[in-house]
Enzyme design. Structure first.
Site, mmCIF file in Angstrom:
data_model
loop_
_atom_site.group_PDB
_atom_site.id
_atom_site.type_symbol
_atom_site.label_atom_id
_atom_site.label_comp_id
_atom_site.label_asym_id
_atom_site.label_seq_id
_atom_site.Cartn_x
_atom_site.Cartn_y
_atom_site.Cartn_z
ATOM 1 N N ARG A 188 -13.315 3.504 -4.055
ATOM 2 C CA ARG A 188 -11.855 3.183 -3.791
ATOM 3 C C ARG A 188 -11.641 3.834 -2.599
ATOM 4 N NH1 ARG A 188 -7.074 6.058 -6.461
ATOM 5 N NH2 ARG A 188 -5.579 4.426 -6.107
ATOM 6 N N HIS B 295 -9.427 2.256 0.694
ATOM 7 C CA HIS B 295 -8.151 2.752 1.066
ATOM 8 C C HIS B 295 -8.267 3.319 2.575
ATOM 9 C CE1 HIS B 295 -5.506 2.890 -2.538
ATOM 10 N NE2 HIS B 295 -6.392 2.434 -2.828
ATOM 11 N N GLY C 192 -8.244 0.824 9.876
ATOM 12 C CA GLY C 192 -9.822 0.417 9.980
ATOM 13 C C GLY C 192 -10.581 1.579 9.442
ATOM 14 N N ASP D 175 -12.237 4.573 9.661
ATOM 15 C CA ASP D 175 -12.340 5.493 10.795
ATOM 16 C C ASP D 175 -12.004 6.809 10.353
ATOM 17 O OD1 ASP D 175 -9.632 5.363 10.175
ATOM 18 O OD2 ASP D 175 -8.891 5.255 12.310
ATOM 19 N N SER E 115 -9.478 7.719 8.583
ATOM 20 C CA SER E 115 -8.162 8.295 8.671
ATOM 21 C C SER E 115 -7.497 8.706 7.381
ATOM 22 C CB SER E 115 -7.132 7.403 9.226
ATOM 23 O OG SER E 115 -7.256 6.112 8.428
ATOM 24 N N ASN F 71 -1.843 6.795 -2.355
ATOM 25 C CA ASN F 71 -3.126 7.675 -2.071
ATOM 26 C C ASN F 71 -3.407 8.877 -2.832
ATOM 27 O OD1 ASN F 71 -4.375 5.482 -0.523
ATOM 28 N ND2 ASN F 71 -3.556 6.410 1.402
ATOM 29 N N HIS G 128 -13.842 -3.472 -9.273
ATOM 30 C CA HIS G 128 -13.315 -2.897 -10.389
ATOM 31 C C HIS G 128 -14.166 -3.070 -11.583
ATOM 32 C CE1 HIS G 128 -8.774 -3.681 -8.727
ATOM 33 N NE2 HIS G 128 -9.524 -2.755 -8.210
ATOM 34 N N THR G 129 -15.415 -3.329 -11.319
ATOM 35 C CA THR G 129 -16.300 -3.183 -12.355
ATOM 36 C C THR G 129 -16.616 -1.525 -12.689
ATOM 37 O OG1 THR G 129 -18.571 -4.156 -13.057
ATOM 38 C CG2 THR G 129 -18.499 -3.338 -10.922
ATOM 39 N N THR H 173 -18.770 -1.897 -19.670
ATOM 40 C CA THR H 173 -19.850 -1.070 -18.775
ATOM 41 C C THR H 173 -19.186 -0.386 -17.964
ATOM 42 O OG1 THR H 173 -20.182 -2.730 -17.519
ATOM 43 C CG2 THR H 173 -21.659 -2.722 -19.624
#
Length: 332
Positions: free
Chosen positions: A70, A74, A80, A82, A84, A99, A197-198, A254
């Site tokens: 995740r 984000h 990009g 990088d 950040s 966030n 999202h698994t 799972t």
């Protein structure tokens, strides 16, 4: 169906190389300056050190792979790939509410500290985030993927850039297509990367729009596309008076295994987020969801290609950005 990630390593390497050569979007961007041997001379053990850090953290906390994956999304979708998202301070990306629930920062920081001991000023935080997410997927049972390195760290991180650039859990297919397209990603990439999202967990607030309180203050289902039995399970885990810290597994079956169960869940109307459910409900994406639900090998092959594209979004190379000494702050 059980699969062995190592079976796909060579195959995905070949497929990814072919995709790079065939796609003008790669050769015309900074990602063309990335290399599979970037640290071969300057820090030959870089990938091993990152992998070992991720393995150690995951052995203690099985939620780490989901958090690292995740974190990558984000980061790459905003400014990009990088790093950040790692910068701390007032008004940075981390300060945006979307966030504040991110995790895995300590793993990145641990890998960076080790790398600074053996290869000071050499390996970027941006590369660490990418490699850590790649390794996390493999350790959770997903495919092994070769990823080029050479990204540099960005010096801009603004909370105002977050919301316009990340998928909200209430998004429609049209909204997701528009956002993915702005990043150079296709409809195939959208369905494939949603498979992230698994693994992972979510706060109850992330899917609360699918419920409402009745006259007695109890939660009731209002999104009829959601399986009613599954909805009852979610209500038990997230009662109306539940703590904001309560977490629910993205995949109820799972939870910590990277597999194709996510797509099987969509077929049975058990997608946790509205942005999951719409992929099966929309005729433009339903066929691919069905294919992945019945073919884990096919999902893994597609994941390798889409993951490569994800980690190539807006990368900085050469004289762009910097190599941070600490992932949480710029050098100046």
């Amino acid at each position: 169906m059980e699969t062995r990630p190592d079976v796909f390593s060579v195959l995905l390497f070949i497929v990814v190389l072919h995709s790079v050569a065939a796609s003008p979007s790669y050769s015309s961007s900074s990602s063309a300056n990335l290399s599979f041997t970037f640290y071969a001379a300057s820090c030959p053990s870089a990938e091993f050190m990152v992998r070992n850090t991720v393995r150690s953290a995951s052995s203690v906390d099985p939620t780490i792979p989901g958090k690292l994956l995740r974190l990558l999304f984000h980061d790459c979708f905003v400014e990009g790939c990088d790093a950040s998202v790692l910068l701390q301070g007032n008004g940075t990306e981390q300060s945006d509410p979307a966030n504040r629930s991110l995790g895995g920062f300590s793993v990145i920081d641990s890998a960076k500290r080790v790398l600074e001991i053996f290869c000071p000023g050499t390996v970027s935080c941006a590369d660490i985030v990418v490699l850590a997410a790649r390794d996390a997927v493999e350790m959770a049972g997903g495919p092994a993927i070769q990823i080029p390195t050479g990204r540099r760290d960005g010096m801009v991180s603004a909370a105002s850039n977050v919301r316009p650039n990340i998928v909200d859990t209430s998004f429609s297919v049209d909204e997701m297509i528009k956002l993915f397209s702005s990043k150079g990603m296709s409809l195939n990439d959208l369905v494939t990367l949603s498979g992230a999202h698994t693994i992972g967990t979510a706060h109850c607030s992330a899917f609360s729009d699918r419920f409402q309180k009745d006259s007695k203050g109890k939660l009731t289902l209002i999104d009829t596309s959601l399986n009613s039995t599954y909805a009852d399970e979610l209500i038990k885990q997230c009662p109306a008076d539940s703590s904001p810290s309560v977490l629910v597994n993205n995949d109820p079956d799972t939870s910590f295994m990277f597999d194709n169960q996510y797509y099987r869940n969509l077929l049975s109307h058990r997608g946790l987020f509205q942005s999951d459910s719409v992929l099966f409900n929309d005729e433009r994406t339903r066929k691919q969801v069905e294919d992945f639900a019945n073919d884990q090998v096919g999902f893994f092959e597609s994941w390798g290609q889409s993951f490569f594209k994800l980690t190539s979004i807006g990368v900085k190379t050469g004289d762009e950005g910097e190599i941070r000494r600490s992932c949480s702050a710029t050098n100046t």
